[in-house]
Structures are given as C-alpha cells and as structure tokens.
Design a protein around this motif. Sequence first.
Motif, PDB file in Angstrom:
ATOM      1  N   ARG A   1      19.164  -1.327 -16.338  1.00  0.00           N
ATOM      2  CA  ARG A   1      20.058  -0.883 -16.814  1.00  0.00           C
ATOM      3  C   ARG A   1      20.259   1.286 -16.714  1.00  0.00           C
ATOM      4  NH1 ARG A   1      19.601  -0.717 -23.096  1.00  0.00           N
ATOM      5  NH2 ARG A   1      17.467  -0.901 -22.976  1.00  0.00           N
ATOM      6  N   THR A   2      18.999   1.585 -16.905  1.00  0.00           N
ATOM      7  CA  THR A   2      19.178   2.643 -15.820  1.00  0.00           C
ATOM      8  C   THR A   2      17.500   2.451 -14.349  1.00  0.00           C
ATOM      9  OG1 THR A   2      17.082   3.676 -17.184  1.00  0.00           O
ATOM     10  CG2 THR A   2      19.487   3.907 -17.925  1.00  0.00           C
ATOM     11  N   PRO A   3      17.409   3.815 -14.604  1.00  0.00           N
ATOM     12  CA  PRO A   3      16.694   3.547 -12.618  1.00  0.00           C
ATOM     13  C   PRO A   3      15.069   3.552 -13.318  1.00  0.00           C
ATOM     14  CG  PRO A   3      18.094   5.714 -12.165  1.00  0.00           C
ATOM     15  CD  PRO A   3      18.220   4.628 -13.370  1.00  0.00           C
ATOM     16  N   VAL A   4      14.401   2.934 -12.668  1.00  0.00           N
ATOM     17  CA  VAL A   4      13.246   2.807 -12.960  1.00  0.00           C
ATOM     18  C   VAL A   4      12.180   2.849 -12.482  1.00  0.00           C
ATOM     19  CG1 VAL A   4      11.184   1.024 -14.289  1.00  0.00           C
ATOM     20  CG2 VAL A   4      14.079   0.676 -15.207  1.00  0.00           C
ATOM     21  N   ILE A   5      11.189   4.236 -12.511  1.00  0.00           N
ATOM     22  CA  ILE A   5      10.396   4.467 -11.853  1.00  0.00           C
ATOM     23  C   ILE A   5       9.146   3.116 -11.542  1.00  0.00           C
ATOM     24  CG2 ILE A   5       8.677   6.331 -10.856  1.00  0.00           C
ATOM     25  CD1 ILE A   5      10.714   8.270 -12.388  1.00  0.00           C
ATOM     26  N   LEU A   6       8.149   3.254 -10.350  1.00  0.00           N
ATOM     27  CA  LEU A   6       7.185   2.303  -9.959  1.00  0.00           C
ATOM     28  C   LEU A   6       6.326   3.187  -9.397  1.00  0.00           C
ATOM     29  CD1 LEU A   6       9.649  -1.316  -9.064  1.00  0.00           C
ATOM     30  CD2 LEU A   6       9.026  -0.363 -11.223  1.00  0.00           C
ATOM     31  N   ILE A   7       5.123   2.935 -10.241  1.00  0.00           N
ATOM     32  CA  ILE A   7       4.331   3.497  -9.308  1.00  0.00           C
ATOM     33  C   ILE A   7       2.807   2.356  -9.117  1.00  0.00           C
ATOM     34  CG2 ILE A   7       1.793   5.026  -9.656  1.00  0.00           C
ATOM     35  CD1 ILE A   7       3.902   6.903 -11.796  1.00  0.00           C
ATOM     36  N   ASN A   8       2.492   2.621  -7.725  1.00  0.00           N
ATOM     37  CA  ASN A   8       1.526   1.011  -7.338  1.00  0.00           C
ATOM     38  C   ASN A   8      -0.028   1.640  -7.626  1.00  0.00           C
ATOM     39  OD1 ASN A   8      -0.641  -0.171  -6.197  1.00  0.00           O
ATOM     40  ND2 ASN A   8       0.292  -0.415  -4.225  1.00  0.00           N
ATOM     41  N   ALA A   9      -0.765   0.820  -9.132  1.00  0.00           N
ATOM     42  CA  ALA A   9      -1.777   1.505  -9.409  1.00  0.00           C
ATOM     43  C   ALA A   9      -2.654   1.587  -8.631  1.00  0.00           C
ATOM     44  CB  ALA A   9      -2.029   0.965 -10.549  1.00  0.00           C
ATOM     45  N   LYS A  10      -2.759   0.985  -7.528  1.00  0.00           N
ATOM     46  CA  LYS A  10      -4.043   0.842  -6.332  1.00  0.00           C
ATOM     47  C   LYS A  10      -3.672   1.894  -5.470  1.00  0.00           C
ATOM     48  CE  LYS A  10      -5.448  -1.813  -2.854  1.00  0.00           C
ATOM     49  NZ  LYS A  10      -5.745  -3.121  -2.312  1.00  0.00           N
TER      50      LYS A  10
ATOM     51  N   ASN B   1       0.882  -1.547   0.517  1.00  0.00           N
ATOM     52  CA  ASN B   1       0.082   0.035   0.231  1.00  0.00           C
ATOM     53  C   ASN B   1       0.993   1.333   0.359  1.00  0.00           C
ATOM     54  OD1 ASN B   1      -1.862  -1.631  -0.122  1.00  0.00           O
ATOM     55  ND2 ASN B   1      -3.155  -1.063   2.068  1.00  0.00           N
ATOM     56  N   MET B   2       2.096   1.171  -1.268  1.00  0.00           N
ATOM     57  CA  MET B   2       2.969   2.081  -0.422  1.00  0.00           C
ATOM     58  C   MET B   2       2.912   2.132  -1.691  1.00  0.00           C
ATOM     59  SD  MET B   2       4.325   2.362   2.171  1.00  0.00           S
ATOM     60  CE  MET B   2       5.622   3.525   2.403  1.00  0.00           C
ATOM     61  N   LEU B   3       3.289   4.284  -2.357  1.00  0.00           N
ATOM     62  CA  LEU B   3       2.687   4.413  -3.985  1.00  0.00           C
ATOM     63  C   LEU B   3       3.599   4.117  -4.718  1.00  0.00           C
ATOM     64  CD1 LEU B   3       0.957   6.247  -6.042  1.00  0.00           C
ATOM     65  CD2 LEU B   3       2.625   8.275  -4.631  1.00  0.00           C
ATOM     66  N   LEU B   4       4.959   4.879  -4.122  1.00  0.00           N
ATOM     67  CA  LEU B   4       6.057   4.630  -5.418  1.00  0.00           C
ATOM     68  C   LEU B   4       7.209   3.529  -4.976  1.00  0.00           C
ATOM     69  CD1 LEU B   4       6.520   8.493  -5.478  1.00  0.00           C
ATOM     70  CD2 LEU B   4       5.758   7.162  -7.088  1.00  0.00           C
ATOM     71  N   SER B   5       8.375   3.731  -5.926  1.00  0.00           N
ATOM     72  CA  SER B   5       9.609   3.538  -5.392  1.00  0.00           C
ATOM     73  C   SER B   5      10.217   2.965  -6.995  1.00  0.00           C
ATOM     74  CB  SER B   5       9.848   1.939  -4.640  1.00  0.00           C
ATOM     75  OG  SER B   5      11.169   0.892  -4.208  1.00  0.00           O
ATOM     76  N   ILE B   6      11.865   2.967  -6.757  1.00  0.00           N
ATOM     77  CA  ILE B   6      12.570   2.742  -8.012  1.00  0.00           C
ATOM     78  C   ILE B   6      13.153   1.698  -7.522  1.00  0.00           C
ATOM     79  CG2 ILE B   6      14.795   4.004  -8.474  1.00  0.00           C
ATOM     80  CD1 ILE B   6      13.579   6.576  -8.198  1.00  0.00           C
ATOM     81  N   GLN B   7      13.898   1.029  -9.119  1.00  0.00           N
ATOM     82  CA  GLN B   7      14.481   0.085  -8.853  1.00  0.00           C
ATOM     83  C   GLN B   7      15.170   0.319  -9.935  1.00  0.00           C
ATOM     84  OE1 GLN B   7      12.027  -3.451 -10.076  1.00  0.00           O
ATOM     85  NE2 GLN B   7      11.785  -3.378 -11.509  1.00  0.00           N
ATOM     86  N   MET B   8      16.460  -0.379  -9.626  1.00  0.00           N
ATOM     87  CA  MET B   8      17.949  -0.159 -11.165  1.00  0.00           C
ATOM     88  C   MET B   8      17.852  -0.950 -11.685  1.00  0.00           C
ATOM     89  SD  MET B   8      18.988   2.486 -10.132  1.00  0.00           S
ATOM     90  CE  MET B   8      20.215   2.534 -11.259  1.00  0.00           C
TER      91      MET B   8
END
Length: 178
Positions: free
Chosen positions: A148-157, A139-146
């Motif tokens: 080849r480049t940083p990828v922004i992740l967004i929780n749709a729910k 139930n968190m909104l954001l994260s970033i994973q590495m």
Amino acid sequence: MKKIFLSIILTSQLWCAAYDPFLLETQLTLLPKIAMLEKNLVFSHPRSPVKLLIAYDREDEDAANLSAEILKRKFNGNLNNHPIIVTITPFDKLEGSASYHFVYSLKASVSQLKKLRNAVSPSGAITALYEADKLGESNMLLSIQMERTPVILINAKELRTNHYSLPDSLLEIARIIQ
C-alpha cells in the motif's frame, strides 16, 4: 508525426512491460537517500562526490540510461550536499578496481548479482536491487517493494556480514529479510 508518436508509445509500452516506472522512480528516489544514512560512508573531503553505479544486463541499456537520468533529475546533481557522479555499467564489464558509495542493480540473475557484489565489495558500497524478491539470495543490502506504501527491505545477513551501521530508526521501520 503519427509515426513518431506511435513509435514513442510502442517503445514506452515495451519498456514498461519490463520495468514498473513507478517502482523504479520510487527506488531511485529513496534508496540513495537511505544509503547516505550509513554512518561508515567515507568521503575524502566534505564536498567529495557521491559515486553511484547502475549495473544492468545488456538488454536493459535503455532502462539503465533512463535510471541515470532519473537520478540526476531527482537530486539535481547533489545528494546531501555532495555532487553525484552516476556511472552505468553492464554486468559483463564489471571490474573490482572502481570504488562506489552506492550500487543499484536493474533486473539480473542471482549469479550476476553475486558477481556485482564481489566486484564492489572492497569499496564498501551500499548495494541495492530492483527485484526485491531476490534480496535474500543475492548478497545485496537494500530494496524497496510496493505494497500500500513503499516498504524498505534490508538483508539481515548482508547487514551483519559487512558491519553496516544504519540508524536504529531506519531498522525499526524497515522489513528485515533473514
């Protein structure tokens, strides 16, 4: 002198085993800036401070302190012309009475993340976490994973449930997690 050098090396190696320093620094550089894109963030005054919370497990207190220092150093005390106030709090001391704009969680169990989310929910804080693989269940909104480049992740729910209003351009480049 050799003992001091050896203890610094050993301490940093133990810390690095728990956290990827490059990922941590990347997240702490990008995630607060992304949070500031939220159109519904409320400030009582144009120069009101941005309140940032770093939540951590008791065993990660050193990582939490380092994270606070990274934030202060990266933004030189200001984020989008707002002074920043960084607070670090262990999960077992979280209370729902404080109000934050951005909340970042270091490594945590799913139950700790849900407790964090519930504690900061009334303030409408943008939430993010270090462990991207827990984004969907936390139930968190954001994260970033590495990758080849940083990828922004967004929780749709989380995005839908809390009616966050992020720019379309961000949603187009981010990876949406269902």
